[in-house]
Design an enzyme around this catalytic site. Structure first.
Site, PDB file in Angstrom:
ATOM      1  N   GLY A 170       4.312 -30.477 -72.985  1.00  0.00           N
ATOM      2  CA  GLY A 170       3.804 -31.353 -74.032  1.00  0.00           C
ATOM      3  C   GLY A 170       2.828 -30.605 -74.916  1.00  0.00           C
ATOM      4  CB  ALA A 405      14.029  -3.161 -95.292  1.00  0.00           C
TER       5      ALA A 405
HETATM    6  C1  HXC Z   1      -2.148 -37.253 -63.741  1.00  0.00           C
HETATM    7  C2  HXC Z   1      -0.687 -35.864 -62.628  1.00  0.00           C
HETATM    8  C3  HXC Z   1      -0.182 -35.404 -63.843  1.00  0.00           C
HETATM    9  C4  HXC Z   1      -0.738 -35.935 -65.045  1.00  0.00           C
HETATM   10  C5  HXC Z   1       0.853 -34.411 -62.248  1.00  0.00           C
HETATM   11  N1  HXC Z   1      -0.028 -35.232 -61.684  1.00  0.00           N
HETATM   12  N2  HXC Z   1       0.782 -34.500 -63.575  1.00  0.00           N
HETATM   13  N3  HXC Z   1      -1.664 -36.790 -62.582  1.00  0.00           N
HETATM   14  N4  HXC Z   1      -1.714 -36.841 -64.932  1.00  0.00           N
HETATM   15  N5  HXC Z   1      -0.315 -35.530 -66.215  1.00  0.00           N
HETATM   16  C6  HXC Z   1      -0.255 -35.422 -60.270  1.00  0.00           C
HETATM   17  C7  HXC Z   1       0.878 -36.157 -59.583  1.00  0.00           C
HETATM   18  O1  HXC Z   1       0.706 -37.547 -59.718  1.00  0.00           O
HETATM   19  C8  HXC Z   1       0.709 -35.701 -58.158  1.00  0.00           C
HETATM   20  O2  HXC Z   1      -0.362 -36.406 -57.608  1.00  0.00           O
HETATM   21  C9  HXC Z   1       0.252 -34.270 -58.311  1.00  0.00           C
HETATM   22  O3  HXC Z   1      -0.269 -34.160 -59.640  1.00  0.00           O
HETATM   23  C10 HXC Z   1       1.363 -33.267 -58.176  1.00  0.00           C
HETATM   24  O4  HXC Z   1       2.417 -33.663 -59.017  1.00  0.00           O
HETATM   25  P1  HXC Z   1       3.931 -33.748 -58.492  1.00  0.00           P
HETATM   26  O5  HXC Z   1       4.655 -34.575 -59.467  1.00  0.00           O
HETATM   27  O6  HXC Z   1       3.957 -34.144 -57.073  1.00  0.00           O
HETATM   28  O7  HXC Z   1       4.345 -32.232 -58.580  1.00  0.00           O
HETATM   29  P2  HXC Z   1       5.737 -31.624 -58.994  1.00  0.00           P
HETATM   30  O8  HXC Z   1       6.840 -32.338 -58.266  1.00  0.00           O
HETATM   31  O9  HXC Z   1       5.608 -30.203 -58.798  1.00  0.00           O
HETATM   32  O10 HXC Z   1       5.917 -31.940 -60.550  1.00  0.00           O
HETATM   33  C11 HXC Z   1       5.047 -31.325 -61.463  1.00  0.00           C
HETATM   34  C12 HXC Z   1       5.235 -31.940 -62.853  1.00  0.00           C
HETATM   35  C13 HXC Z   1       5.136 -33.488 -62.732  1.00  0.00           C
HETATM   36  C14 HXC Z   1       6.594 -31.532 -63.403  1.00  0.00           C
HETATM   37  C15 HXC Z   1       4.174 -31.369 -63.773  1.00  0.00           C
HETATM   38  O11 HXC Z   1       3.959 -33.813 -62.043  1.00  0.00           O
HETATM   39  C16 HXC Z   1       5.094 -34.152 -64.051  1.00  0.00           C
HETATM   40  O12 HXC Z   1       6.130 -34.335 -64.707  1.00  0.00           O
HETATM   41  N6  HXC Z   1       3.889 -34.558 -64.437  1.00  0.00           N
HETATM   42  C17 HXC Z   1       3.702 -35.299 -65.667  1.00  0.00           C
HETATM   43  C18 HXC Z   1       3.862 -34.393 -66.847  1.00  0.00           C
HETATM   44  C19 HXC Z   1       3.552 -35.111 -68.133  1.00  0.00           C
HETATM   45  O13 HXC Z   1       4.370 -35.892 -68.627  1.00  0.00           O
HETATM   46  N7  HXC Z   1       2.316 -34.895 -68.571  1.00  0.00           N
HETATM   47  C20 HXC Z   1       1.828 -35.464 -69.800  1.00  0.00           C
HETATM   48  C21 HXC Z   1       2.359 -34.537 -70.895  1.00  0.00           C
HETATM   49  S1  HXC Z   1       1.846 -35.059 -72.449  1.00  0.00           S
HETATM   50  P3  HXC Z   1      -0.356 -36.903 -56.105  1.00  0.00           P
HETATM   51  O14 HXC Z   1      -1.674 -37.547 -55.944  1.00  0.00           O
HETATM   52  O15 HXC Z   1       0.790 -37.839 -55.964  1.00  0.00           O
HETATM   53  O16 HXC Z   1      -0.175 -35.682 -55.304  1.00  0.00           O
HETATM   54  C22 HXC Z   1       0.550 -34.131 -72.737  1.00  0.00           C
HETATM   55  C23 HXC Z   1      -0.067 -34.503 -74.012  1.00  0.00           C
HETATM   56  C24 HXC Z   1      -1.030 -33.486 -74.421  1.00  0.00           C
HETATM   57  O17 HXC Z   1       0.166 -33.313 -72.021  1.00  0.00           O
HETATM   58  C25 HXC Z   1      -1.209 -33.703 -75.878  1.00  0.00           C
HETATM   59  C26 HXC Z   1      -2.120 -32.718 -76.472  1.00  0.00           C
HETATM   60  C27 HXC Z   1      -2.031 -32.770 -77.962  1.00  0.00           C
END
Ligand code: HXC
Length: 517
Positions: A170, A405
């Site tokens: 993201g 170039a």
């Molecule tokens: C809160 C999060 C998190 C997030 C992961 N975790 N991402 N908690 N906010 N963004 C937590 C999970 O709930 C989990 O907690 C622990 O971290 C490990 O994550 P898993 O999913 O178990 O790990 P994995 O299977 O390895 O997957 C990793 C991952 C997935 C692919 C990154 O976690 C994921 O898709 N996360 C969300 C990504 C996302 O959509 N982020 C927002 C992007 S938008 P527990 O307690 O259960 O262990 C963004 C906007 C920024 O970033 C804008 C700036 C301009």
């Protein structure tokens, strides 16, 4: 003092250092990934890392966050020595809440960025995060905005290097994109704006995360990754070495070391250049025969392979290398190689790294795709970057230097300080074949043997115009040199340019230029 206070302090430190606990650390290792602290241990000189903000806590209460313990708020921040020199860093801890970025996590990163900028020291960001901490909503988004603004303010002032050691998805991927160099690990790192699931739901394209945003995808296709490594150990070893090449900030010169002879004998240069003017060769062999042995580090080496850029040492002095690569697309300049070259020239110029340009290009790449993709806009970046750069710039025309170039590749017209050419150089408006088809069209058409006439005219053109001596006679080339003398000529040229004064007039009289982006 009550000794319990010291015990308590140690206990608190131990709790924070444990991150997400042994289970999650084990999972991280099973994935072939190191922990945030193990990475910092590889980056910094042994025992030199000093953590700051270890006890910072989040302030979030919604969605079950009240009272939830997140050691170090999922990011280790601090400073230490790399090769004895001060460097600031953050390292996101995936074992705690997926290294997600909330308000305080972002504040910790901003704090070390501010310190790095104030103290004129390089900044390294080690990314391994699920992105914006969903529970913290707009506070997390604001955190990213604060980081982006600091990345931009620090750009060109201190070297900023991003390591992608896990997910970086993201908007999170825009902070690395704003830094000077992005380093990725094969298999372990992922960068994308929208992931495979979102893409499939919107465009119906099926792609897995590795193919979409893995190290190779960004090294070969998007150009987002400048450097890739098979594992984290080799990444951090090279990062330490890279930091040893860069100055701490834009007011310092890159560190100088003792001269080392090239790995290749200079006498071999004459054999690397093929006799046939249209035959390809590997320009990296030429670079290796010119620069100090073992010092050349190509950057972006899998992206736009028709150009080569990198850093090296020449008699111990750090130089930026830019070269056309005749092995691919005959060394033509195209959209991607223009971006690659322009960015490298500006990186070197920002950090006082003199530029060596090795020219062998038949021109800008023809094609509808190139024209409609904006070759005019992208190609102009190279002209802009070289014209703007006021670090010492020395060019050597190895073979072809045709048309736009020729101008773009650090010609005298764009401000090269000294320009040299090999006797094999062909400097002209266009190549002999194309030129003769236009200029002698009628003679060739009317000849009894048109092909024989074409060859005769090509030979005549090559002898008259496609050589270095016409350009040398006008002073556009300062000297025609034997290939074996290239290194000594460059060393001598740069020694005369050590005290070159930048053109401060232009820089201070405008807010900034408007590079064609
Ligand atoms: C809160 C999060 C998190 C997030 C992961 N975790 N991402 N908690 N906010 N963004 C937590 C999970 O709930 C989990 O907690 C622990 O971290 C490990 O994550 P898993 O999913 O178990 O790990 P994995 O299977 O390895 O997957 C990793 C991952 C997935 C692919 C990154 O976690 C994921 O898709 N996360 C969300 C990504 C996302 O959509 N982020 C927002 C992007 S938008 P527990 O307690 O259960 O262990 C963004 C906007 C920024 O970033 C804008 C700036 C301009």
């Amino acid at each position: 003092m009550d000794p319990k206070r010291i015990e308590q302090l140690h206990q608190r430190h131990a709790d924070v250092a444990a991150g997400g606990g042994p289970e999650r650390v084990k999972k991280q290792h099973e994935r072939g990934k190191l922990t945030a602290r193990e990475r910092l241990a590889l980056l910094f000189d042994e025992g030199s890392f000093c953590e700051i903000g270890a006890f910072v806590e989040h302030r979030s209460v919604d969605f079950g966050m009240a009272g939830r313990d997140i050691p170090a708020d999922a990011v280790v921040t601090g400073y230490g020595q790399v090769n004895g020199k001060l460097v600031y860093a953050f390292s996101q801890d995936f074992t705690t809440m997926g290294g997600s970025l909330g308000e305080m996590h972002a504040q910790k990163i901003c704090r070390v960025m501010d310190l790095a900028l104030q103290n004129g020291a390089p900044f390294v960001g080690i990314n391994d995060s699920g992105g914006a901490r969903i529970q913290e909503g707009v506070d997390a988004l604001n955190g990213y905005g604060e980081i982006f603004r600091r990345n931009t303010k620090a750009s060109g002032v201190i070297p900023q290097i991003s390591v992608i050691a896990g997910p970086c998805a993201g908007g999170a991927s825009y902070s690395p994109a704003l830094t000077d160099l992005v380093m990725m690990v094969d298999g372990g790192s992922r960068m994308f704006i929208t992931g495979p699931d979102v893409i499939e739901s919107v465009t119906r394209e099926k792609v897995d995360a590795e193919a979409l945003g893995g190290a190779q995808a960004h090294a070969r296709k998007s150009g987002v990754a400048h450097l890739t490594y098979p594992d984290e150990e080799s990444l951090f070893a090279e990062l330490r070495w890279l930091l040893g090449l860069l100055p701490a900030n834009n007011r310092e010169q890159p560190p100088q070391v003792a001269s080392v002879d090239p790995a290749q004998d200079a006498a071999t240069l004459i054999d690397i250049m093929p006799e046939r003017p249209n035959k390809g060769y590997n320009v990296e062999d030429i670079i290796e025969a010119i620069v100090d042995a073992g010092s050349f580090i190509p950057i972006h080496d899998q992206f736009a392979t028709n150009a080569v850029v990198g850093l090296a040492r020449l008699a111990g002095q750090v130089v930026g290398i830019v070269a056309n690569q005749p092995r691919f697309l005959a060394g033509c300049l195209d959209i991607d190689s223009s971006d690659k070259i322009a960015r490298h020239v500006r990186f070197c110029d920002a950090f006082n790294i003199p530029l060596v340009t090795l020219v062998d290009t038949p021109g800008y790449l023809p094609g509808v795709g190139q024209e409609h993709g904006g070759i005019i806009r992208h190609g102009a970046k190279v002209l802009y970057a070289y014209s703007e750069a006021d670090v010492p710039k020395v060019s050597v025309v190895l073979r072809k230097a045709y048309g736009g170039a020729y101008l773009a590749m650090c010609s005298r017209s764009l401000g090269s300080d000294l320009s040299f050419a090999w006797p094999t150089a062909e400097i002209a408006v266009m190549g002999p074949e194309g030129a003769c088809n236009i200029v002698f069209r009628r003679e060739i058409k009317d000849a009894e043997d048109p092909e024989a006439m074409r060859q005769e005219k090509i030979t005549e053109y090559r002898e008259k115009l496609a050589n270095p001596y016409v350009a040398a006679s006008r002073g556009y080339i300062d000297g025609v040199i034997e290939p074996a003398k290239t290194r000594s000529t460059l060393i001598s040229a740069f020694s005369t340019l050590r005290k070159k004064q930048p053109d401060t007039g232009i820089r201070t009289s405008r807010r900034h230029g408007n590079i064609p982006l």
